[in-house]
Design an enzyme around this catalytic site. Structure first.
Site, PDB file in Angstrom:
ATOM      1  N   ARG A   1     -10.804   9.841   2.076  1.00 54.96           N
ATOM      2  CA  ARG A   1     -10.685  10.486   3.389  1.00 54.96           C
ATOM      3  C   ARG A   1     -11.836  11.452   3.613  1.00 54.96           C
ATOM      4  NH1 ARG A   1      -4.074  11.180   3.149  1.00 54.96           N
ATOM      5  NH2 ARG A   1      -3.650   8.929   2.948  1.00 54.96           N
TER       6      ARG A   1
ATOM      7  N   LYS B   1       1.139  10.087   5.569  1.00 51.84           N
ATOM      8  CA  LYS B   1       1.266   8.713   6.068  1.00 51.84           C
ATOM      9  C   LYS B   1       2.558   8.056   5.574  1.00 51.84           C
ATOM     10  CE  LYS B   1      -3.751   8.140   6.658  1.00 51.84           C
ATOM     11  NZ  LYS B   1      -4.905   7.221   6.573  1.00 51.84           N
TER      12      LYS B   1
ATOM     13  N   TYR C   1     -15.357   0.953  -6.726  1.00 50.15           N
ATOM     14  CA  TYR C   1     -16.628   1.650  -6.484  1.00 50.15           C
ATOM     15  C   TYR C   1     -17.550   1.524  -7.691  1.00 50.15           C
ATOM     16  CZ  TYR C   1     -13.803   3.435  -2.701  1.00 50.15           C
ATOM     17  OH  TYR C   1     -12.985   3.507  -1.599  1.00 50.15           O
TER      18      TYR C   1
ATOM     19  N   SER D   1     -10.331   5.551  -4.466  1.00 51.63           N
ATOM     20  CA  SER D   1     -11.282   6.651  -4.613  1.00 51.63           C
ATOM     21  C   SER D   1     -10.843   7.686  -5.648  1.00 51.63           C
ATOM     22  CB  SER D   1     -11.501   7.315  -3.257  1.00 51.63           C
ATOM     23  OG  SER D   1     -10.262   7.741  -2.706  1.00 51.63           O
TER      24      SER D   1
ATOM     25  N   LYS E   1       0.862  -1.186   0.000  1.00 48.39           N
ATOM     26  CA  LYS E   1       0.000   0.000   0.000  1.00 48.39           C
ATOM     27  C   LYS E   1       0.898   1.236   0.000  1.00 48.39           C
ATOM     28  CE  LYS E   1      -3.544   2.481   2.577  1.00 48.39           C
ATOM     29  NZ  LYS E   1      -4.577   2.413   3.609  1.00 48.39           N
TER      30      LYS E   1
ATOM     31  N   LYS F   1      -2.196  -1.425  -3.810  1.00 53.95           N
ATOM     32  CA  LYS F   1      -3.077  -0.258  -3.693  1.00 53.95           C
ATOM     33  C   LYS F   1      -2.260   1.015  -3.740  1.00 53.95           C
ATOM     34  CE  LYS F   1      -6.118   1.837  -0.350  1.00 53.95           C
ATOM     35  NZ  LYS F   1      -6.505   1.864   1.015  1.00 53.95           N
TER      36      LYS F   1
END
Ligand code: PBG
Length: 330
Positions: free
Chosen positions: A212, A225, A320, A282, A202, A256
């Site tokens: 987020r 992060k 999605y 997303s 990731k 990812k």
């Protein structure tokens, strides 16, 4: 293996592209609704069950809403849904204990789905960010995301999710040692059949921005992060992380984001021959959906973008677009 190719005109590759029937016969990779996992956002905050502005077509749902979505998934033939909670900000703390509350929003939603649509596989997210007042996936001490204490918290969280009936746990936190710790706790806790789909590779990505917003973490998160998610410049490291997570007991692994990391998907599948997933995240969804809605590209980009993952060797994709694609494929 070196393919044998006759010289032109004996070899005319266009022969197999001449008609739809011939193209179908010669097609190497296919996308099926059975390859899809549908991520869903759940909330119990009054008024928050609303469209996510940066993800046109995606809404946060109530617990009843996700049950309906799971029923729709079952009707469409989608085998699995993945739950992400939008937590009441009042429940977020720096110690994140809501994460392992047996009755937290995510665990209640898992129970409700398993009661109504037992045949759907339910995946959950194991990471502290939805419960962390500081927005990080791990516990923060003096500005540092502490690894081992976070792993202890994640283990409690994983056990609560397994207890609620999750079929697949998706640790998306990128702490070191969490897969092994979770796997032994699951074995010891009587959950030997709960699967782990590790977010093994990731990356620290700007493509997570709309997510987020969807889970209400954008405001809380200070900084980035990068001390736990991977550097986008690295490929060998992804191989080492996948090897490590498999050795610790992951059943499946994930790369990812998806489309910008297809090289990693292909390398992982070729090297390890294990169930390999990609997350079309997303920001990828937002780009494609935004351009479709503007009329700048045709809706066909949806299927094309997902077929790319199959070509790269992925067994499945979190997307999605799952319900839209399921309708297109049927
Ligand atoms: C956090 C988590 C993230 C996503 C899934 N789990 C975001 C992050 O790491 O900040 C991103 C999914 C998406 O962008 O669709 N544990």
């Amino acid at each position: 293996m070196t393919p044998v190719i006759a010289p032109f005109p004996a070899n005319r590759p266009r022969r197999l592209r001449r008609t739809a029937a011939l193209r179908d016969l010669a097609q190497e990779n296919r996308l099926s609704v059975k390859d899809l996992i549908w991520p869903l956002f759940v909330t119990d905050v009054p008024g928050a069950d609303a469209p996510v502005a940066s993800m046109p077509g995606v809404s946060r749902l109530t617990v009843d809403g996700v049950v309906k979505a799971a029923e729709e998934a079952a009707q469409l033939g989608i085998p699995a849904v993945c739950l992400f909670p939008y937590t009441d900000p009042a429940l977020k703390t720096e110690t994140c204990e809501e994460a392992w509350n047996p009755d937290n929003l995510s665990n209640r939603a898992v129970r409700a789905i398993k009661a109504a649509v037992p045949e759907i596989a339910v995946m959950t997210d194991v990471a502290l960010d939805p419960y962390n007042a500081l927005g990080h996936d791990g516990i923060v001490r003096d500005g540092v995301i502490v690894n081992d204490e976070t792993v202890e918290a994640l283990v409690k969280m994983a056990l609560a999710q397994a207890e609620a009936g999750a079929d697949i746990l998706g640790p998306s936190d990128m702490m070191d040692g969490r897969i092994g710790a979770m796997r032994s706790a699951l074995e010891a806790g009587g959950h030997k059949d709960v699967a782990i789909l590790s977010y093994a590779a990731k990356y620290a990505s700007a493509f997570y921005g709309p997510f987020r917003d969807a889970v209400g973490a954008s405001g809380a998160l200070k900084g980035d992060k990068k001390t736990y998610q991977m550097n986008p410049g690295n490929a060998d490291e992804a191989i080492r992380l996948v090897a490590r997570d498999l050795a610790e007991g992951a059943d499946m692994v994930m790369v990812k984001p998806g489309m910008p990391y297809l090289d990693i998907c292909a390398a992982v599948k070729a090297r390890f021959a294990v169930p390999t997933f990609a997350y079309q995240v997303s920001g990828e969804y937002a780009m494609l959906k935004g351009a479709i809605l503007q009329g700048w590209v045709k809706e066909d980009v949806m299927l094309e973008s997902l077929l790319a993952f199959r070509r790269a060797g992925c067994d499945g994709i979190l997307t999605y677009f799952a319900p839209d694609v399921a309708r297109l494929l049927s």
